[in-house]
Design an enzyme around this catalytic site. Structure first.
Site, PDB file in Angstrom:
ATOM      1  N   GLU A   1      44.350  40.181  35.157  1.00  0.00           N
ATOM      2  CA  GLU A   1      43.263  39.067  35.286  1.00  0.00           C
ATOM      3  C   GLU A   1      42.911  38.962  36.364  1.00  0.00           C
ATOM      4  O   GLU A   1      42.328  38.553  36.958  1.00  0.00           O
ATOM      5  CB  GLU A   1      44.470  37.142  35.266  1.00  0.00           C
ATOM      6  CG  GLU A   1      43.791  36.629  34.746  1.00  0.00           C
ATOM      7  CD  GLU A   1      44.557  34.697  35.161  1.00  0.00           C
ATOM      8  OE1 GLU A   1      44.301  34.472  34.414  1.00  0.00           O
ATOM      9  OE2 GLU A   1      45.664  35.103  35.106  1.00  0.00           O
ATOM     10  N   TRP A   2      40.965  38.463  35.426  1.00  0.00           N
ATOM     11  CA  TRP A   2      39.977  38.653  36.574  1.00  0.00           C
ATOM     12  C   TRP A   2      40.499  37.039  36.963  1.00  0.00           C
ATOM     13  O   TRP A   2      40.191  36.152  36.154  1.00  0.00           O
ATOM     14  CB  TRP A   2      38.585  38.363  35.833  1.00  0.00           C
ATOM     15  CG  TRP A   2      37.537  37.960  36.789  1.00  0.00           C
ATOM     16  CD1 TRP A   2      36.654  36.816  36.059  1.00  0.00           C
ATOM     17  CD2 TRP A   2      37.158  38.970  37.985  1.00  0.00           C
ATOM     18  NE1 TRP A   2      35.601  37.033  36.955  1.00  0.00           N
ATOM     19  CE2 TRP A   2      35.404  39.048  38.045  1.00  0.00           C
ATOM     20  CE3 TRP A   2      37.140  40.377  38.641  1.00  0.00           C
ATOM     21  CZ2 TRP A   2      35.680  39.015  39.780  1.00  0.00           C
ATOM     22  CZ3 TRP A   2      36.587  40.938  39.856  1.00  0.00           C
ATOM     23  CH2 TRP A   2      35.585  40.678  39.653  1.00  0.00           C
ATOM     24  N   ILE A   3      40.236  36.516  38.201  1.00  0.00           N
ATOM     25  CA  ILE A   3      40.071  34.935  38.851  1.00  0.00           C
ATOM     26  C   ILE A   3      39.131  34.908  39.536  1.00  0.00           C
ATOM     27  O   ILE A   3      38.145  35.558  40.126  1.00  0.00           O
ATOM     28  CB  ILE A   3      41.202  34.944  39.771  1.00  0.00           C
ATOM     29  CG1 ILE A   3      42.751  35.726  39.238  1.00  0.00           C
ATOM     30  CG2 ILE A   3      41.260  33.514  40.702  1.00  0.00           C
ATOM     31  CD1 ILE A   3      43.066  34.738  37.681  1.00  0.00           C
TER      32      ILE A   3
ATOM     33  N   ASP B   1      52.949  38.957  52.446  1.00  0.00           N
ATOM     34  CA  ASP B   1      51.292  39.575  53.694  1.00  0.00           C
ATOM     35  C   ASP B   1      49.714  38.632  53.516  1.00  0.00           C
ATOM     36  O   ASP B   1      49.091  38.681  53.383  1.00  0.00           O
ATOM     37  CB  ASP B   1      50.678  41.000  53.308  1.00  0.00           C
ATOM     38  CG  ASP B   1      49.933  41.546  54.141  1.00  0.00           C
ATOM     39  OD1 ASP B   1      49.177  40.989  54.875  1.00  0.00           O
ATOM     40  OD2 ASP B   1      49.246  42.926  53.057  1.00  0.00           O
TER      41      ASP B   1
END
Length: 291
Positions: A95-97, A198
């Protein structure tokens, strides 16, 4: 097969057969090629790598899915993961955020990470090996936090540094001395918290309405202060993050005493990834604890 062919196959496989309106390269770290892709109804973030080790993208996708299922932190949806068996190429479709920070973003991030750390497992570690950056990361299931920390975190990085010629005798001797005295600083009793693994400033981004999202995980169950120590190593987390976090998950009085021991692991990782630039920081920590 070129990148566009791989991308079209992935989009077709998830049922999005509309035309690609836009496809442009974006910043995505130093490991993979990254792209912003827009089709008629949806935008995507795509990672592509033409030479990947086994389960490289699958491990990342599994970590994102595990974090998502906790309903604590937000992560991008994973739409598709593809890895050729030969390792010739792989692709991760997410998904593009996109969004802008608000005054509440850091508070929301602190609250979400604290809630994540209150998701407990039965053992320390993780059932599958994964990666920290591009380095393979050994895992396993352990009853004891110190055993896991030594056998699956410190020792593999020490051994890798030796292979790379980045472990001079004095450094190695001090690390050996440290390993046999860790119980002085590590907690004897703690619960296995689910960790991102991380969590530095580059691995959280902002979505709509200022909502924070975590990306690029290296998940396992460990002592929650291990994660918080890393957030302090390279910056990227404002004071409001820590204030909101500690309201839900207080740090122990001994945290400051053990913080740099936890940071030592990540400095060894950076020593192995980027070279002797990080050797001084490793040596400084060793000098503090074992002289």
């Amino acid at each position: 097969m070129n990148v566009l062919d791989i991308l079209r196959k992935a989009l077709d496989d998830i049922g999005d057969r509309t035309a690609i309106i836009q496809c442009q390269s974006v910043s995505g770290g130093d490991i993979n090629y990254a792209y912003y892709v827009r089709r008629k109804h949806r935008s995507y973030f795509v990672k592509v790598n033409k030479k990947i080790p086994p389960r490289f993208f699958k491990s990342e996708a599994a970590g994102l899915e595990l974090l998502r299922k906790t309903n604590t932190v937000k992560v991008p949806n994973v739409y598709y993961v593809m890895e050729e068996e030969s390792g010739a190429y792989g692709l991760l479709l997410l998904e593009w955020i996109e969004g802008e920070k608000t005054e509440q973003t850091a508070v929301l991030l602190g609250q979400a990470v604290a809630q994540l750390h209150q998701c407990y497992g039965q053992h320390f570690g993780w059932a599958e090996d994964n990666y920290i950056g591009r380095l393979p990361q050994k895992n396993g299931l352990y009853e004891n936090w110190m055993d896991y920390f030594v056998k699956c975190r410190l020792l593999p990085q020490i051994q890798l540094a030796e292979q790379k010629g980045r472990m001079p005798t004095a450094r190695r001797n001090k690390l050996e001395k440290l390993l046999v005295s860790l119980e002085r600083w590590l907690p004897q009793q703690c619960r296995p918290s689910l960790l991102h693994g991380d969590l530095w400033g580059g691995n959280w981004i902002v979505g709509a309405k200022g909502m924070p999202y975590l990306i690029d995980p290296s998940v396992f169950y460990g002592h929650y202060e291990f994660e918080i120590a890393f957030t302090e190593l390279f910056g990227g987390f404002p004071d409001q993050f820590y204030e909101a976090y500690k309201e839900i998950q207080p740090l122990s009085p001994e945290y400051e005493e053990r913080k740099e021991l936890y940071q030592l692991f990540y400095l060894l990782v950076h020593l192995n990834l980027f070279g002797e630039t990080y050797g001084y920081s490793v040596d400084r920590i060793l000098q503090k604890y074992v002289g």
